[in-house]
Design a protein around this motif. Structure first.
Motif, mmCIF file in Angstrom:
data_model
loop_
_atom_site.group_PDB
_atom_site.id
_atom_site.type_symbol
_atom_site.label_atom_id
_atom_site.label_comp_id
_atom_site.label_asym_id
_atom_site.label_seq_id
_atom_site.Cartn_x
_atom_site.Cartn_y
_atom_site.Cartn_z
ATOM 1 N N PHE A 265 -2.901 74.647 59.644
ATOM 2 C CA PHE A 265 -4.334 74.922 59.551
ATOM 3 C C PHE A 265 -4.944 74.909 60.948
ATOM 4 N N GLU A 266 -5.848 75.836 61.193
ATOM 5 C CA GLU A 266 -6.605 75.835 62.451
ATOM 6 C C GLU A 266 -7.898 75.044 62.250
ATOM 7 N N ASN A 267 -8.697 74.940 63.320
ATOM 8 C CA ASN A 267 -9.879 74.072 63.271
ATOM 9 C C ASN A 267 -11.031 74.642 62.452
ATOM 10 N N THR A 268 -10.919 75.895 62.035
ATOM 11 C CA THR A 268 -11.962 76.540 61.236
ATOM 12 C C THR A 268 -11.307 77.276 60.084
ATOM 13 N N GLY A 269 -11.906 77.193 58.901
ATOM 14 C CA GLY A 269 -11.293 77.912 57.804
ATOM 15 C C GLY A 269 -12.098 77.927 56.528
ATOM 16 N N VAL A 270 -11.590 78.701 55.570
ATOM 17 C CA VAL A 270 -12.187 78.850 54.247
ATOM 18 C C VAL A 270 -11.063 78.889 53.216
ATOM 19 N N MET A 271 -11.289 78.282 52.069
ATOM 20 C CA MET A 271 -10.429 78.468 50.907
ATOM 21 C C MET A 271 -11.281 79.118 49.829
ATOM 22 N N LYS A 272 -10.893 80.322 49.447
ATOM 23 C CA LYS A 272 -11.675 81.065 48.460
ATOM 24 C C LYS A 272 -10.721 81.692 47.459
ATOM 25 N N ASP A 273 -10.966 81.437 46.172
ATOM 26 C CA ASP A 273 -10.112 81.968 45.101
ATOM 27 C C ASP A 273 -8.648 81.610 45.318
ATOM 28 N N GLY A 274 -8.399 80.412 45.847
ATOM 29 C CA GLY A 274 -7.036 79.940 46.021
ATOM 30 C C GLY A 274 -6.325 80.473 47.250
ATOM 31 N N VAL A 275 -7.037 81.208 48.086
ATOM 32 C CA VAL A 275 -6.440 81.772 49.295
ATOM 33 C C VAL A 275 -7.045 81.105 50.529
ATOM 34 N N ILE A 276 -6.178 80.737 51.462
ATOM 35 C CA ILE A 276 -6.599 80.092 52.700
ATOM 36 C C ILE A 276 -6.783 81.145 53.788
ATOM 37 N N TYR A 277 -7.899 81.033 54.504
ATOM 38 C CA TYR A 277 -8.149 81.857 55.686
ATOM 39 C C TYR A 277 -8.502 80.900 56.816
ATOM 40 N N THR A 278 -7.790 80.971 57.922
ATOM 41 C CA THR A 278 -8.051 80.003 58.984
ATOM 42 C C THR A 278 -7.872 80.642 60.357
ATOM 43 N N ILE A 279 -8.665 80.171 61.300
ATOM 44 C CA ILE A 279 -8.675 80.753 62.636
ATOM 45 C C ILE A 279 -9.126 79.692 63.639
#
Length: 461
Positions: A265-279
């Motif tokens: 995981f990076e220091n910024t992110g979102v979990m939406k509909d079971g999917v992780i997005y991180t940057i």
């Protein structure tokens, strides 16, 4: 929607002070715009006293559950969650000893640790009470725990939110990088139910469509993380190319996730509909920078805080390292701050019998006025490398931080931890406990900043 709060692992009330912008002791007399309907604070290590809880009730009073019982100072694992009054916002700095910067990541136990298991009490409350909004805080290494399966613990937490119908944002925030008086990195988690007006509004702003092509999908998620999301609005960051977003789908089952999931995981992110997005993001802040000097006392300071000359240096003050590979220094020399904070070379022997040289680098002995304070730990004030020692502004002598200075470093009102209500008696909290409370606390100023956005979000529901 009413602004009602449940504060878990409440400590001395950092979230409550932040949400209600309590800056001085006089502010406790003002009406709170965020009504705390229930809180919980219980310290298992305390056998005869509960100083944090008693400091909290000294300022705020207590809260009764639906049965008219006071369960605020009961182990949260033993609380019947259905008896907690309804609320719109769940907050808490849940226990972090098993991830703490005071121990190495490799030895931390994470969710399997003694206090890591308290996450499941949070999940029980979320399942039972279904709060529209959740705001949590933990140490920055939460997203990397445990060492042998990086990211597993945080993935489990995100899956728990997914299963209850939440979208989650997170950001690792260093308070000093947004102008505040302490270099303290913490992971903040903001979760909201997917059926809220706020969720619909966010989806419309970012034009979210999970079936969109990869480029459009990445653009939508970068817009949420960098521009339109809760943390992006509160703590701006520089723009990042959306192609750098890492995407990972959470396994469906918690058991499978626990056994196999690993993710950076990076220091910024979102979990939406079971999917992780991180940057990975960088703070975009150009305002005033508060420093340790800004919160230090400039008048008379009690003599108990000053360090005797013979405990400061064992040799020339210009020496900041010691080499004991040939000869051990005396006990008196090793009991000085100069030795403690200086670089070292020491012969050591492992349990296997292997001999090696232990090396340790120097740290600044006297903390600078013109920088934010270092991260305060619960050991603050003890004979420890992490303890701050400062040059007194009035006398120039070297001393420890006062209790009031530690409060201001965390953004609490000056004098916040001085008194406790124990039964019908008002008692003074011991100095070591006051320091401990502040080492355990969060930077209240960050919550004050978040509240401005939260206030508007809940007003629109």
């Amino acid at each position: 929607m009413k602004k009602t709060v449940c504060e878990l692992f409440a400590g001395v009330g950092g979230f409550r002070c932040g949400l209600n912008h309590i800056n001085t002791l006089d502010d406790f007399r003002k009406e709170e715009k965020w009504k705390t309907v229930w809180f919980n604070q219980w310290e298992p290590a305390e056998k005869t006293t509960q100083y944090a809880h008693d400091c909290y009730t000294y300022h705020f009073g207590t809260c009764l559950d639906k049965n008219g019982q006071d369960t605020t100072n009961v182990n949260i694992e033993d609380v019947n969650k259905s008896n907690i009054p309804d609320f719109s916002l769940l907050v808490g700095g849940f226990p972090c000893q098993d991830y703490s910067v005071a121990s190495s990541l490799a030895t931390s136990k994470g969710l399997e640790g003694k206090k890591g298991v308290l996450w499941w009490s949070i999940r029980e409350i979320i399942e039972e009470k279904k709060p529209p909004f959740v705001l949590l805080e933990n140490v920055d290494r939460l997203i990397k725990s445990p060492a042998k399966q990086r990211g597993r613990d945080f993935g489990i937490m995100l899956a728990c939110f997914r299963d209850e119908g939440y979208t989650v944002e997170w950001r690792v925030i260093n308070a000093a990088e947004y102008g505040y008086q302490q270099r303290r990195r913490r992971t903040f988690i903001f979760a909201y139910k997917n059926d809220l007006n706020y969720a619909a509004n966010i989806n419309s702003i970012i034009n979210y469509n999970h079936e969109a092509d990869d480029e459009l999908h990445r653009y939508s998620m970068s817009k949420l993380m960098l521009e339109e999301g809760f943390f992006a609005k509160t703590f701006p960051v520089y723009n990042v190319d959306s192609r750098k977003i890492k995407i990972e789908e959470l396994p469906q089952g918690i058991g499978e996730l626990s056994a196999k999931f690993s993710f950076t995981f990076e220091n910024t992110g979102v979990m939406k509909d079971g999917v992780i997005y991180t940057i990975k993001t960088t703070p975009d802040y150009n305002g005033k920078q508060l420093t340790l000097g800004d919160v230090m006392d400039d008048g008379d300071v009690d003599e108990k805080y000053f360090i005797p000359e013979n405990r400061l240096y064992y040799t020339s003050p210009n020496v900041n390292h010691s080499d004991e590979t040939h000869e051990r220094l005396s006990k008196e020399a090793r009991q000085t701050w100069q030795y403690l904070k200086g670089a070292k070379k020491l012969p050591r022997k492992a349990a296997s019998g292997h001999e090696y040289i232990f090396s340790e680098g120097p740290i600044e002995m006297i903390d600078s006025y013109d920088k934010p304070a270092r991260t305060m730990l619960t050991s603050e004030g003890g004979f420890s490398r992490t303890t701050h020692i400062v040059r007194d502004k009035k006398t120039g002598r070297i001393r420890l931080l006062t209790a009031e200075e530690t409060e201001r470093i965390q953004g609490f009102p000056t004098g916040h931890t001085k008194w406790c209500k124990v039964g019908d008696d008002i008692v003074e909290m011991p100095l070591n406990k006051r320091r401990f409370m502040m080492g355990n606390a969060l930077v209240v100023d960050l919550i004050k900043d978040m509240e401005k956005i939260l206030f508007d979000i809940i007003n629109r529901e």
